[in-house]
Structures are given as C-alpha cells and as structure tokens.
Design a protein around this motif. Structure first.
Motif, PDB file in Angstrom:
ATOM      1  N   CYS A   1       5.365   8.640   8.462  1.00  0.00           N
ATOM      2  CA  CYS A   1       4.739   9.755   8.726  1.00  0.00           C
ATOM      3  C   CYS A   1       3.656  10.063   9.613  1.00  0.00           C
ATOM      4  N   ASP A   2       3.327   8.766  10.083  1.00  0.00           N
ATOM      5  CA  ASP A   2       2.121   8.506  11.273  1.00  0.00           C
ATOM      6  C   ASP A   2       0.691   8.873  10.398  1.00  0.00           C
ATOM      7  N   ARG A   3       0.689   8.973   9.110  1.00  0.00           N
ATOM      8  CA  ARG A   3      -0.679   9.083   8.530  1.00  0.00           C
ATOM      9  C   ARG A   3      -1.372   7.931   8.617  1.00  0.00           C
ATOM     10  N   THR A   4      -2.805   8.100   9.064  1.00  0.00           N
ATOM     11  CA  THR A   4      -3.600   6.847   9.135  1.00  0.00           C
ATOM     12  C   THR A   4      -4.514   6.701   7.777  1.00  0.00           C
ATOM     13  N   LEU A   5      -4.452   5.521   7.491  1.00  0.00           N
ATOM     14  CA  LEU A   5      -4.974   4.958   6.097  1.00  0.00           C
ATOM     15  C   LEU A   5      -6.288   4.311   6.438  1.00  0.00           C
ATOM     16  N   SER A   6      -7.374   4.674   6.090  1.00  0.00           N
ATOM     17  CA  SER A   6      -8.630   3.936   6.218  1.00  0.00           C
ATOM     18  C   SER A   6      -9.263   3.506   4.740  1.00  0.00           C
ATOM     19  N   LYS A   7      -8.922   4.251   3.848  1.00  0.00           N
ATOM     20  CA  LYS A   7      -9.194   3.906   2.235  1.00  0.00           C
ATOM     21  C   LYS A   7      -8.339   3.279   1.632  1.00  0.00           C
TER      22      LYS A   7
ATOM     23  N   VAL B   1       1.000  -1.185   0.011  1.00  0.00           N
ATOM     24  CA  VAL B   1      -0.046   0.081  -0.101  1.00  0.00           C
ATOM     25  C   VAL B   1       0.952   1.098  -0.025  1.00  0.00           C
ATOM     26  N   ARG B   2       0.696   2.251  -0.864  1.00  0.00           N
ATOM     27  CA  ARG B   2       1.360   3.596  -0.657  1.00  0.00           C
ATOM     28  C   ARG B   2       0.779   4.593   0.438  1.00  0.00           C
ATOM     29  N   CYS B   3       1.245   5.338   1.062  1.00  0.00           N
ATOM     30  CA  CYS B   3       1.001   6.299   1.850  1.00  0.00           C
ATOM     31  C   CYS B   3       0.076   7.292   1.280  1.00  0.00           C
ATOM     32  N   SER B   4      -0.939   7.775   1.711  1.00  0.00           N
ATOM     33  CA  SER B   4      -1.867   8.759   1.055  1.00  0.00           C
ATOM     34  C   SER B   4      -1.133  10.201   1.439  1.00  0.00           C
ATOM     35  N   ASN B   5       0.084  10.307   2.332  1.00  0.00           N
ATOM     36  CA  ASN B   5       0.458  11.816   2.409  1.00  0.00           C
ATOM     37  C   ASN B   5       1.588  12.020   1.229  1.00  0.00           C
ATOM     38  N   PRO B   6       1.140  12.910   0.427  1.00  0.00           N
ATOM     39  CA  PRO B   6       2.161  13.232  -0.626  1.00  0.00           C
ATOM     40  C   PRO B   6       3.575  13.660  -0.176  1.00  0.00           C
ATOM     41  N   ASN B   7       3.585  14.266   1.087  1.00  0.00           N
ATOM     42  CA  ASN B   7       4.980  14.547   1.597  1.00  0.00           C
ATOM     43  C   ASN B   7       5.569  13.471   2.356  1.00  0.00           C
ATOM     44  N   CYS B   8       4.958  12.275   2.344  1.00  0.00           N
ATOM     45  CA  CYS B   8       5.683  11.157   3.184  1.00  0.00           C
ATOM     46  C   CYS B   8       6.822  10.873   2.444  1.00  0.00           C
ATOM     47  N   ILE B   9       7.765  10.349   2.760  1.00  0.00           N
ATOM     48  CA  ILE B   9       9.390  10.152   2.314  1.00  0.00           C
ATOM     49  C   ILE B   9       9.250   8.972   1.164  1.00  0.00           C
ATOM     50  N   THR B  10       8.166   8.147   1.648  1.00  0.00           N
ATOM     51  CA  THR B  10       7.786   6.968   0.644  1.00  0.00           C
ATOM     52  C   THR B  10       7.302   7.504  -0.902  1.00  0.00           C
ATOM     53  N   ASN B  11       6.860   8.814  -0.699  1.00  0.00           N
ATOM     54  CA  ASN B  11       6.380   9.316  -2.017  1.00  0.00           C
ATOM     55  C   ASN B  11       7.595  10.225  -2.446  1.00  0.00           C
ATOM     56  N   LYS B  12       8.736  10.300  -2.276  1.00  0.00           N
ATOM     57  CA  LYS B  12       9.556  11.210  -2.619  1.00  0.00           C
ATOM     58  C   LYS B  12      10.669  10.853  -3.517  1.00  0.00           C
ATOM     59  N   ASN B  13      10.361   9.692  -4.100  1.00  0.00           N
ATOM     60  CA  ASN B  13      11.472   9.136  -5.078  1.00  0.00           C
ATOM     61  C   ASN B  13      12.982   8.675  -4.080  1.00  0.00           C
ATOM     62  N   GLU B  14      12.417   8.519  -2.921  1.00  0.00           N
ATOM     63  CA  GLU B  14      13.521   7.752  -2.018  1.00  0.00           C
ATOM     64  C   GLU B  14      13.557   6.301  -2.139  1.00  0.00           C
TER      65      GLU B  14
ATOM     66  N   VAL C   1      12.837   3.877  -0.282  1.00  0.00           N
ATOM     67  CA  VAL C   1      12.178   3.597   0.908  1.00  0.00           C
ATOM     68  C   VAL C   1      10.967   2.750   0.484  1.00  0.00           C
ATOM     69  N   GLN C   2      10.641   1.618   0.969  1.00  0.00           N
ATOM     70  CA  GLN C   2       9.531   0.946   0.788  1.00  0.00           C
ATOM     71  C   GLN C   2       8.068   1.469   1.678  1.00  0.00           C
ATOM     72  N   PRO C   3       7.194   1.546   1.348  1.00  0.00           N
ATOM     73  CA  PRO C   3       6.053   2.057   2.171  1.00  0.00           C
ATOM     74  C   PRO C   3       5.805   0.907   3.324  1.00  0.00           C
ATOM     75  N   GLU C   4       5.617   1.333   4.430  1.00  0.00           N
ATOM     76  CA  GLU C   4       5.594   0.330   5.625  1.00  0.00           C
ATOM     77  C   GLU C   4       4.481   0.794   6.657  1.00  0.00           C
ATOM     78  N   PHE C   5       3.426  -0.109   6.990  1.00  0.00           N
ATOM     79  CA  PHE C   5       2.526   0.288   7.860  1.00  0.00           C
ATOM     80  C   PHE C   5       2.334  -0.780   8.874  1.00  0.00           C
ATOM     81  N   ASP C   6       1.896  -0.072  10.161  1.00  0.00           N
ATOM     82  CA  ASP C   6       1.458  -0.885  11.018  1.00  0.00           C
ATOM     83  C   ASP C   6      -0.075  -0.996  11.137  1.00  0.00           C
ATOM     84  N   VAL C   7      -0.848  -2.053  11.483  1.00  0.00           N
ATOM     85  CA  VAL C   7      -2.261  -2.371  11.421  1.00  0.00           C
ATOM     86  C   VAL C   7      -2.613  -1.726  12.850  1.00  0.00           C
ATOM     87  N   VAL C   8      -3.487  -0.735  12.725  1.00  0.00           N
ATOM     88  CA  VAL C   8      -4.062  -0.366  13.722  1.00  0.00           C
ATOM     89  C   VAL C   8      -5.412  -1.070  14.270  1.00  0.00           C
ATOM     90  N   SER C   9      -6.204  -1.303  13.142  1.00  0.00           N
ATOM     91  CA  SER C   9      -7.340  -2.022  13.388  1.00  0.00           C
ATOM     92  C   SER C   9      -7.445  -3.151  12.553  1.00  0.00           C
TER      93      SER C   9
END
Length: 155
Positions: free
Chosen positions: A143-149, A109-122, A124-132
């Motif tokens: 970046c601590d952005r919560t993703l529900s969609k 999954v990609r982060c929905s935050n356009p300013n996240c380092i994972t979206n800046k051609n670095e 770095v693979q997107p990595e998420f913790d499951v909150v729910s």
C-alpha cells in the motif's frame, strides 16, 4: 561522574550500542516479562558511549544463559540499527557482530494502514522496503504506507 560495574555473565548475550531509550523495547522483542525471567538480565539505560569518539549515549542489555535467534536479531536491528550482539561463553567473547538491516523486511512488522491487504485476513505476509537506515523507515510493498514508528508495529 561516578563509575559502576556490571557483573560479567558466564554464558549469554550482550546487546550493546542500543539506541538510547530503546532498551525496554529490546526487552519486549526478547519476550521478557515478570513471569518468565529465568536468569539474570541487566539493563543499562542512557550510559555514556565511547564508540567512534562520539561521546553520545547508549543502552545495553545483558541476558544470561540465552543466545538470540536470527529473527530476534533482525527485529532488534529495526529499532537499534547500530547495535552490537556479543555472544559470551565461559566468560569470554565467542562472537561479536553488528546488526544489519536487510533491504527488505518480511514478516517482522505489520503495516499501520488498517486497509492494507496484509491486515485483511488474506494469506499475505507484510513486506517492507527499507527507505532509510537511520532512523529506520520502512515502506509497505502493498500500500506504500511509510512506517517510522516501528516499535509499535513489531509482530
């Protein structure tokens, strides 16, 4: 209520107990479109579910002549955490397992935050913790952005 039957498949995969309304998203995950359909695909949307006696609704997808790789199953778990994967061989159930949502999601999954380092051609693979688990909600480790969609952000 009228009952109808869907023809059994000889070999392939049945994805059962998909969250109602998510069958078309499962087809996207499978990469199915009008240009690459090589075998029979059955899609049932909003059919009665008798699982656990809940009397709710579910979707079902049957794909003939295809077994799913683990990465595809992990993506399905993100949008349908109660789904069951049934492998059919010679008209019989060869394997049946429920999808599981790992505590950490890496590179699906990609982060929905356009300013996240994972979206800046670095590199770095997107990595998420499951909150729910249900509904699936993820938090970006960078970046601590919560993703529900999640469907909108699948890679």
């Amino acid at each position: 209520m009228r009952e109808f039957k869907v023809a059994p498949i000889r070999n392939g995969t049945v994805i059962d107990h998909i969250t109602a309304g998510q069958a078309l998203n499962v087809l996207k995950i499978l990469g199915v479109n009008e240009y690459n359909i090589d075998s029979t695909i059955s899609v049932l949307i909003r059919v009665p579910s008798k699982k656990d006696g809940t009397g709710g609704w579910k979707d079902v997808v049957k794909v003939e002549d295809r077994e799913l790789d683990p990465k595809t199953v992990d993506k399905i778990a993100l949008i349908a955490p109660r789904a069951t994967i049934v492998i059919i061989r010679d008209y019989s159930v060869a394997e049946k397992k429920r999808v599981t949502l790992s505590p950490t999601i890496f590179g699906l999954v990609r982060c929905s935050n356009p300013n996240c380092i994972t979206n800046k051609n670095e590199p770095v693979q997107p990595e998420f913790d499951v909150v729910s688990q249900e509904p699936p909600t993820l938090r970006c480790r960078y970046c601590d952005r919560t993703l529900s969609k999640i469907t909108d952000n699948l890679i």
